[in-house]
Design a protein around this motif. Structure first.
Motif, PDB file in Angstrom:
ATOM      1  N   LEU A  43      21.208   7.969 -49.729  1.00 24.94           N
ATOM      2  CA  LEU A  43      22.461   8.134 -50.466  1.00 24.94           C
ATOM      3  C   LEU A  43      22.240   8.878 -51.780  1.00 24.94           C
ATOM      4  CD1 LEU A  43      25.495   7.432 -50.772  1.00 24.94           C
ATOM      5  CD2 LEU A  43      24.751   5.387 -51.991  1.00 24.94           C
ATOM      6  N   ALA A  44      21.192   8.501 -52.510  1.00 29.15           N
ATOM      7  CA  ALA A  44      20.919   9.140 -53.804  1.00 29.15           C
ATOM      8  C   ALA A  44      20.585  10.610 -53.642  1.00 29.15           C
ATOM      9  CB  ALA A  44      19.795   8.403 -54.526  1.00 29.15           C
ATOM     10  N   THR A  45      19.759  10.942 -52.649  1.00 31.66           N
ATOM     11  CA  THR A  45      19.408  12.347 -52.465  1.00 31.66           C
ATOM     12  C   THR A  45      20.605  13.154 -51.968  1.00 31.66           C
ATOM     13  OG1 THR A  45      18.555  11.853 -50.255  1.00 31.66           O
ATOM     14  CG2 THR A  45      16.963  11.932 -52.064  1.00 31.66           C
ATOM     15  N   GLY A  46      21.455  12.551 -51.164  1.00 35.19           N
ATOM     16  CA  GLY A  46      22.667  13.244 -50.718  1.00 35.19           C
ATOM     17  C   GLY A  46      23.606  13.532 -51.872  1.00 35.19           C
TER      18      GLY A  46
ATOM     19  N   GLY B 154      22.028  16.217 -54.053  1.00 32.27           N
ATOM     20  CA  GLY B 154      22.155  17.531 -53.411  1.00 32.27           C
ATOM     21  C   GLY B 154      23.548  18.089 -53.534  1.00 32.27           C
ATOM     22  N   ASP B 155      24.556  17.231 -53.368  1.00 33.09           N
ATOM     23  CA  ASP B 155      25.938  17.684 -53.513  1.00 33.09           C
ATOM     24  C   ASP B 155      26.225  18.137 -54.941  1.00 33.09           C
ATOM     25  OD1 ASP B 155      26.410  17.180 -50.869  1.00 33.09           O
ATOM     26  OD2 ASP B 155      27.411  15.240 -51.208  1.00 33.09           O
ATOM     27  N   GLU B 156      25.691  17.394 -55.911  1.00 33.32           N
ATOM     28  CA  GLU B 156      25.909  17.750 -57.318  1.00 33.32           C
ATOM     29  C   GLU B 156      25.237  19.078 -57.661  1.00 33.32           C
ATOM     30  OE1 GLU B 156      27.760  16.404 -59.818  1.00 33.32           O
ATOM     31  OE2 GLU B 156      28.589  15.157 -58.229  1.00 33.32           O
ATOM     32  N   VAL B 157      24.010  19.258 -57.216  1.00 35.91           N
ATOM     33  CA  VAL B 157      23.297  20.510 -57.495  1.00 35.91           C
ATOM     34  C   VAL B 157      24.013  21.685 -56.831  1.00 35.91           C
ATOM     35  CG1 VAL B 157      21.145  21.774 -57.046  1.00 35.91           C
ATOM     36  CG2 VAL B 157      21.061  19.437 -57.898  1.00 35.91           C
ATOM     37  N   GLY B 158      24.466  21.481 -55.594  1.00 37.19           N
ATOM     38  CA  GLY B 158      25.213  22.534 -54.908  1.00 37.19           C
ATOM     39  C   GLY B 158      26.503  22.873 -55.625  1.00 37.19           C
TER      40      GLY B 158
END
Length: 131
Positions: free
Chosen positions: A60-63, A66-70
């Motif tokens: 969940l944290a990496t997802g 990743g969404d935030e960085v994208g």
């Protein structure tokens, strides 16, 4: 002849010599450094084991990350393209979606690299003529 022969030092001897340079000389200080190193290694091991047992939280944290960085990269590229091409052209680029924005960024980077290479070639040719 023997003074010109390179001396081979085994890796474990080199590693031990390097470690001895960084370790303190007194016995009590060496024990303290050993205790601190053991404590740090134990804490890292416990942390890694905890993260391994919480696979769903890690996923969940990496997802989310990743969404935030994208999202940040998408917003930054939108701002850059809008600034470079203007609002009307950016509206056309934006209508093609993420592919259009990516293609525009690649084209912009290629044009910038070509400009730098061209200016470098002109400067090099100019300096050769002077010499």
């Amino acid at each position: 002849v023997m003074s010109q022969v390179p001396v081979f030092v085994p890796w474990h001897v080199t590693a031990l010599d390097t470690a001895n340079q960084w370790l303190p000389q007194s016995r009590s200080a060496r024990i303290a450094v050993g205790a601190l190193a053991t404590s740090a290694a134990s804490m890292l091991t416990v942390g890694i084991l905890w993260i391994g047992s919480q696979a769903d939280v890690v996923a969940l944290a990496t997802g989310v990350a990743g969404d935030e960085v994208g999202g940040i990269a998408y917003s930054a590229s939108r701002g850059l393209l809008s600034m470079v091409f203007g609002d009307q052209m950016f509206a056309i680029i934006q209508s093609t979606g993420r592919f259009g924005i990516a293609a525009s960024l690649i084209g912009l980077a290629t044009a910038a690299a070509g400009t730098v290479a061209g200016l470098s070639a002109v400067a090099t040719a100019s300096s050769r003529r002077r010499a």
